[in-house]
Design a protein around this motif. Structure first.
Motif, PDB file in Angstrom:
ATOM      1  N   GLN A   4       0.841  -1.213   0.000  1.00 50.70           N
ATOM      2  CA  GLN A   4       0.000   0.000   0.000  1.00 50.70           C
ATOM      3  C   GLN A   4       0.868   1.251   0.000  1.00 50.70           C
ATOM      4  OE1 GLN A   4      -2.348  -0.617   3.576  1.00 50.70           O
ATOM      5  NE2 GLN A   4      -4.209  -0.861   2.363  1.00 50.70           N
ATOM      6  N   ASN A   5       1.945   1.201   0.782  1.00 51.23           N
ATOM      7  CA  ASN A   5       2.762   2.397   0.976  1.00 51.23           C
ATOM      8  C   ASN A   5       3.851   2.585  -0.072  1.00 51.23           C
ATOM      9  OD1 ASN A   5       2.192   3.925   3.687  1.00 51.23           O
ATOM     10  ND2 ASN A   5       1.820   1.750   4.064  1.00 51.23           N
ATOM     11  N   CYS A   6       4.347   1.495  -0.641  1.00 57.32           N
ATOM     12  CA  CYS A   6       5.552   1.611  -1.478  1.00 57.32           C
ATOM     13  C   CYS A   6       5.357   1.176  -2.915  1.00 57.32           C
ATOM     14  CB  CYS A   6       6.690   0.782  -0.871  1.00 57.32           C
ATOM     15  SG  CYS A   6       7.021   1.197   0.836  1.00 57.32           S
ATOM     16  N   ALA A   7       4.239   0.502  -3.246  1.00 57.85           N
ATOM     17  CA  ALA A   7       4.099  -0.052  -4.595  1.00 57.85           C
ATOM     18  C   ALA A   7       3.576   0.990  -5.572  1.00 57.85           C
ATOM     19  CB  ALA A   7       3.160  -1.263  -4.557  1.00 57.85           C
ATOM     20  N   THR A   8       3.913   0.795  -6.836  1.00 61.09           N
ATOM     21  CA  THR A   8       3.355   1.636  -7.904  1.00 61.09           C
ATOM     22  C   THR A   8       1.923   1.142  -8.172  1.00 61.09           C
ATOM     23  OG1 THR A   8       4.076   0.076  -9.594  1.00 61.09           O
ATOM     24  CG2 THR A   8       5.632   1.824  -9.001  1.00 61.09           C
ATOM     25  N   PRO A   9       1.114   1.946  -8.894  1.00 62.78           N
ATOM     26  CA  PRO A   9      -0.250   1.471  -9.216  1.00 62.78           C
ATOM     27  C   PRO A   9      -0.245   0.119  -9.922  1.00 62.78           C
ATOM     28  CG  PRO A   9      -0.059   3.817  -9.679  1.00 62.78           C
ATOM     29  CD  PRO A   9       1.318   3.343  -9.305  1.00 62.78           C
ATOM     30  N   ALA A  10       0.717  -0.082 -10.850  1.00 61.41           N
ATOM     31  CA  ALA A  10       0.765  -1.373 -11.568  1.00 61.41           C
ATOM     32  C   ALA A  10       1.120  -2.508 -10.607  1.00 61.41           C
ATOM     33  CB  ALA A  10       1.792  -1.284 -12.695  1.00 61.41           C
ATOM     34  N   GLN A  11       2.077  -2.261  -9.702  1.00 58.33           N
ATOM     35  CA  GLN A  11       2.443  -3.294  -8.717  1.00 58.33           C
ATOM     36  C   GLN A  11       1.247  -3.612  -7.820  1.00 58.33           C
ATOM     37  OE1 GLN A  11       5.752  -1.323  -6.853  1.00 58.33           O
ATOM     38  NE2 GLN A  11       7.277  -2.487  -8.015  1.00 58.33           N
ATOM     39  N   LYS A  12       0.501  -2.564  -7.449  1.00 57.62           N
ATOM     40  CA  LYS A  12      -0.669  -2.805  -6.583  1.00 57.62           C
ATOM     41  C   LYS A  12      -1.670  -3.702  -7.292  1.00 57.62           C
ATOM     42  CE  LYS A  12      -0.321   1.370  -3.822  1.00 57.62           C
ATOM     43  NZ  LYS A  12      -0.807   2.683  -3.507  1.00 57.62           N
ATOM     44  N   ARG A  13      -1.907  -3.428  -8.578  1.00 60.21           N
ATOM     45  CA  ARG A  13      -2.867  -4.270  -9.321  1.00 60.21           C
ATOM     46  C   ARG A  13      -2.394  -5.719  -9.356  1.00 60.21           C
ATOM     47  NH1 ARG A  13      -3.335   0.158 -12.516  1.00 60.21           N
ATOM     48  NH2 ARG A  13      -1.733  -0.527 -13.987  1.00 60.21           N
ATOM     49  N   GLN A  14      -1.098  -5.894  -9.602  1.00 55.02           N
ATOM     50  CA  GLN A  14      -0.592  -7.255  -9.795  1.00 55.02           C
ATOM     51  C   GLN A  14      -0.395  -8.032  -8.488  1.00 55.02           C
ATOM     52  OE1 GLN A  14       2.951  -7.442 -12.206  1.00 55.02           O
ATOM     53  NE2 GLN A  14       2.926  -9.684 -12.276  1.00 55.02           N
ATOM     54  N   TRP A  15       0.067  -7.354  -7.431  1.00 58.15           N
ATOM     55  CA  TRP A  15       0.470  -8.089  -6.230  1.00 58.15           C
ATOM     56  C   TRP A  15      -0.416  -7.812  -5.023  1.00 58.15           C
ATOM     57  CZ3 TRP A  15       3.683 -11.464  -8.110  1.00 58.15           C
ATOM     58  CH2 TRP A  15       4.519 -11.102  -9.165  1.00 58.15           C
ATOM     59  N   LEU A  16      -0.869  -6.574  -4.850  1.00 62.94           N
ATOM     60  CA  LEU A  16      -1.670  -6.245  -3.658  1.00 62.94           C
ATOM     61  C   LEU A  16      -3.107  -6.748  -3.799  1.00 62.94           C
ATOM     62  CD1 LEU A  16      -2.216  -4.796  -0.968  1.00 62.94           C
ATOM     63  CD2 LEU A  16      -2.476  -2.646  -2.231  1.00 62.94           C
ATOM     64  N   ARG A  17      -3.694  -6.468  -4.960  1.00 56.85           N
ATOM     65  CA  ARG A  17      -5.114  -6.802  -5.149  1.00 56.85           C
ATOM     66  C   ARG A  17      -5.412  -8.297  -4.846  1.00 56.85           C
ATOM     67  NH1 ARG A  17      -9.523  -3.218  -5.495  1.00 56.85           N
ATOM     68  NH2 ARG A  17     -11.102  -4.773  -5.187  1.00 56.85           N
ATOM     69  N   PRO A  18      -4.607  -9.230  -5.412  1.00 51.65           N
ATOM     70  CA  PRO A  18      -4.891 -10.644  -5.102  1.00 51.65           C
ATOM     71  C   PRO A  18      -4.769 -10.974  -3.604  1.00 51.65           C
ATOM     72  CG  PRO A  18      -3.390 -10.462  -6.975  1.00 51.65           C
ATOM     73  CD  PRO A  18      -3.514  -9.088  -6.385  1.00 51.65           C
ATOM     74  N   LEU A  19      -3.885 -10.264  -2.895  1.00 52.42           N
ATOM     75  CA  LEU A  19      -3.780 -10.511  -1.450  1.00 52.42           C
ATOM     76  C   LEU A  19      -5.026 -10.006  -0.731  1.00 52.42           C
ATOM     77  CD1 LEU A  19      -0.129  -9.583  -0.331  1.00 52.42           C
ATOM     78  CD2 LEU A  19      -1.162 -11.855  -0.432  1.00 52.42           C
ATOM     79  N   LEU A  20      -5.504  -8.833  -1.128  1.00 54.47           N
ATOM     80  CA  LEU A  20      -6.707  -8.271  -0.499  1.00 54.47           C
ATOM     81  C   LEU A  20      -7.918  -9.170  -0.716  1.00 54.47           C
ATOM     82  CD1 LEU A  20      -6.285  -4.532  -1.576  1.00 54.47           C
ATOM     83  CD2 LEU A  20      -6.115  -5.417   0.765  1.00 54.47           C
ATOM     84  N   GLU A  21      -7.889  -9.914  -1.826  1.00 52.69           N
ATOM     85  CA  GLU A  21      -9.006 -10.802  -2.165  1.00 52.69           C
ATOM     86  C   GLU A  21      -8.767 -12.223  -1.652  1.00 52.69           C
ATOM     87  OE1 GLU A  21     -11.682  -9.770  -3.735  1.00 52.69           O
ATOM     88  OE2 GLU A  21     -11.039  -7.784  -4.423  1.00 52.69           O
ATOM     89  N   ALA A  22      -7.653 -12.454  -0.963  1.00 55.59           N
ATOM     90  CA  ALA A  22      -7.278 -13.803  -0.473  1.00 55.59           C
ATOM     91  C   ALA A  22      -7.141 -14.803  -1.615  1.00 55.59           C
ATOM     92  CB  ALA A  22      -8.255 -14.313   0.575  1.00 55.59           C
ATOM     93  N   GLN A  23      -6.730 -14.319  -2.779  1.00 60.23           N
ATOM     94  CA  GLN A  23      -6.548 -15.232  -3.919  1.00 60.23           C
ATOM     95  C   GLN A  23      -5.144 -15.830  -3.925  1.00 60.23           C
ATOM     96  OE1 GLN A  23      -7.423 -12.434  -6.949  1.00 60.23           O
ATOM     97  NE2 GLN A  23      -9.621 -12.817  -6.904  1.00 60.23           N
ATOM     98  N   THR A  24      -4.279 -15.283  -3.091  1.00 61.63           N
ATOM     99  CA  THR A  24      -2.909 -15.779  -3.054  1.00 61.63           C
ATOM    100  C   THR A  24      -2.317 -15.557  -1.677  1.00 61.63           C
ATOM    101  OG1 THR A  24      -0.841 -15.768  -4.287  1.00 61.63           O
ATOM    102  CG2 THR A  24      -1.770 -13.615  -3.792  1.00 61.63           C
ATOM    103  N   ARG A  25      -1.094 -16.036  -1.473  1.00 61.58           N
ATOM    104  CA  ARG A  25      -0.385 -15.828  -0.213  1.00 61.58           C
ATOM    105  C   ARG A  25       1.014 -15.306  -0.534  1.00 61.58           C
ATOM    106  NH1 ARG A  25      -2.252 -18.649   4.184  1.00 61.58           N
ATOM    107  NH2 ARG A  25      -0.707 -17.369   5.257  1.00 61.58           N
ATOM    108  N   SER A  26       1.707 -14.790   0.507  1.00 64.25           N
ATOM    109  CA  SER A  26       2.983 -14.115   0.266  1.00 64.25           C
ATOM    110  C   SER A  26       3.943 -14.354   1.434  1.00 64.25           C
ATOM    111  CB  SER A  26       2.726 -12.613   0.106  1.00 64.25           C
ATOM    112  OG  SER A  26       2.237 -12.096   1.335  1.00 64.25           O
ATOM    113  N   ALA A  27       5.166 -13.855   1.276  1.00 64.54           N
ATOM    114  CA  ALA A  27       6.158 -13.967   2.349  1.00 64.54           C
ATOM    115  C   ALA A  27       7.092 -12.759   2.277  1.00 64.54           C
ATOM    116  CB  ALA A  27       6.951 -15.263   2.186  1.00 64.54           C
TER     117      ALA A  27
END
Ligand SMILES: Cc1cc2nc3c(=O)[nH]c(=O)nc-3n(C[C@H](O)[C@H](O)[C@H](O)COP(=O)(O)OP(=O)(O)OC[C@H]3O[C@@H](n4cnc5c(N)ncnc54)[C@H](O)[C@@H]3O)c2cc1C
Length: 414
Positions: free
Chosen positions: A110-133
């Motif tokens: 949320q704080n450091c990603a570009t809009p494109a990064q947010k679409r690709q990596w943040l959005r799926p996390l917010l939707e619980a479609q993926t997991r991260s580390a």
């Protein structure tokens, strides 16, 4: 000072409590059976998540969501009592998409990603479609000093090349973990705190290898299994860099504040459960002609646990309140205070609970030994006690008088 929860927070707390009691807790046995015994995903998780989401109980630990992102937008302070409820079961946070390390990663994005990064990596996390580390710690260097981190992130045309080893990476061994944020050296000649960068690395990028899953004190993290990873000439596009080159510390610090406070909030809820367990067990059990609860020692353990828990809760609330008002920099000291106080308390209370339960306390029939291991882990993970204590000490101001001229003392004249 007003110590009441706001009406808003109380309303969400009640709603979560009802959901927890009616939907989550009754499935605990089934969760243990599937996930711990049979080592398979909980078949009811997706259904539980969509039920929770339908009731608005989703992404509760993210105060700063964009307008089109799902979640409650609760403040850190309002989230604290909710996280306590989730902390009573090791897996409950996942039902509400509030589990570590995904939430701190979401905050970093949320704080450091570009809009494109947010679409690709943040959005799926917010939707619980993926997991991260999040990959910082390395086997070959003392990682409590993050300036030691030696994995290299080297620019090569339109890409970065990553080489190194990471271990104790929570969530990296989860089968659904699709990416991790890796911290490494990108600018070796820069100032100590500007040498490192953070970059998003897909788990399926060629050269990323899960070397092994890791257990901690014999316990597995079933929600976010821990892994050791090797990166061999891993090539990722330059647009995967988070922030600018040299921003590695900034990214890590943004995620560490919430990571630490959320662990503390959940641990306080776990301590509440441990006190309840002690009360129940000691009341039911009889030894030497008396109920165990009648022994002074046991009463004292329970009372001391209550004293410690209420202190820690207030400190944690204050930290959350500061985080809301002054952001991470304003709450830095308090984050260190709770990061030291709460895990030590959890360890003490779990130890007492284990003693009250006798042999059963160390068995898989109770969550007590895992609570003890969890408390022990939190004294090392996210920065060992000693590092936080040093920080706290450094913020201690020297008094404006010397011993010789102190208005509070009466030293004998020489
Ligand atoms: C279960 C678990 C999960 C983890 N998950 C993650 C994760 O998801 N991602 C990740 O990157 N890392 C993770 N970690 C790693 C954790 O953050 C590191 O273990 C921690 O930062 C300490 O680093 P280290 O193990 O290299 O210990 P070292 O840096 O080798 O330190 C060892 C000891 O030295 C002492 N010490 C260090 N500095 C000082 C000081 N200034 N003053 C006095 N004594 C000092 C302390 O006693 C410390 O415990 C996890 C760890 C555990 C146990």
């Amino acid at each position: 000072m007003d110590f009441e929860l706001s009406e808003h927070a109380e309303q969400w707390r009640r709603r979560l409590q009802v959901f927890f009691d009616q939907e989550v807790l009754p499935r605990h046995r089934a969760w243990l059976d599937h996930v711990v015994q049979r080592r398979e995903p909980a078949p009811f998780m997706a259904e539980l998540q969509s039920k929770a989401r339908a009731q608005g109980l989703w992404n509760l630990g993210l105060p700063e969501l964009a307008d089109d992102e799902p979640g409650t937008r609760l403040s850190n302070l309002d989230y604290a009592p909710l996280a306590e409820i989730m902390g009573r079961l090791f897996w409950a946070s996942e039902v509400f998409n509030c589990q570590a390390p995904d939430v701190p990663n979401m905050i970093a994005l949320q704080n450091c990603a570009t809009p494109a990064q947010k679409r690709q990596w943040l959005r799926p996390l917010l939707e619980a479609q993926t997991r991260s580390a999040f990959g910082m710690t390395e086997p070959d260097v003392a990682s409590s000093d993050a300036t030691n981190i030696a994995t290299t992130i080297v620019r090569d045309g339109d890409d970065y090349l990553i080489n190194g080893r990471k271990w104790f990476i929570t969530g990296a061994a989860h089968p659904r973990c699709s990416f991790l944020i890796v911290m490494g050296v990108s600018n070796p000649d820069a100032d100590r705190t500007r040498r490192h960068s953070c970059i998003i690395v897909p788990m399926n990028a060629p050269g990323v290898r899960l070397v092994r899953p890791i257990r901690w004190m014999g316990c597995e993290d079933h929600v976010a299994p821990i892994g050791e990873l090797k990166f061999e000439n891993v090539r990722v596009p330059a647009e995967n860099l988070l922030g600018q080159e040299g921003d590695g510390f900034k990214v890590a610090q943004i995620r560490l504040g919430p990571a630490r406070i959320h662990h503390c909030m959940r641990s306080i809820g776990l301590c509440e459960l441990l006190i309840e367990l002690m009360m129940a067990r000691a009341t039911e059990r009889r030894a030497f002609g008396r109920s165990v609860i009648e022994y002074d020692t046991v009463q004292r353990w329970i009372a001391e646990s209550r004293v410690e828990l209420e202190q820690a809760r207030l400190l944690c609330y204050r930290c959350a309140w500061l985080l809301d008002r002054a952001g991470h920099h304003g709450a830095w000291r308090e984050v260190s205070l709770i990061k030291v106080a709460v895990p030590a308390m959890l360890q003490r209370i779990a130890d007492r609970a284990m003693q009250v339960f006798g042999a059963m306390g160390g068995s898989d029939d109770t969550p007590i030994h895992q609570a003890l291991a969890w408390g022990r882990l939190l004294r090392i993970g996210d920065g060992p006690d000693e590092v936080h204590l040093r920080q706290i000490f450094r913020m201690e101001a020297a008094p404006p008088w010397t011993i010789a001229d102190s208005p509070y003392l009466a030293p004998h004249p020489v």
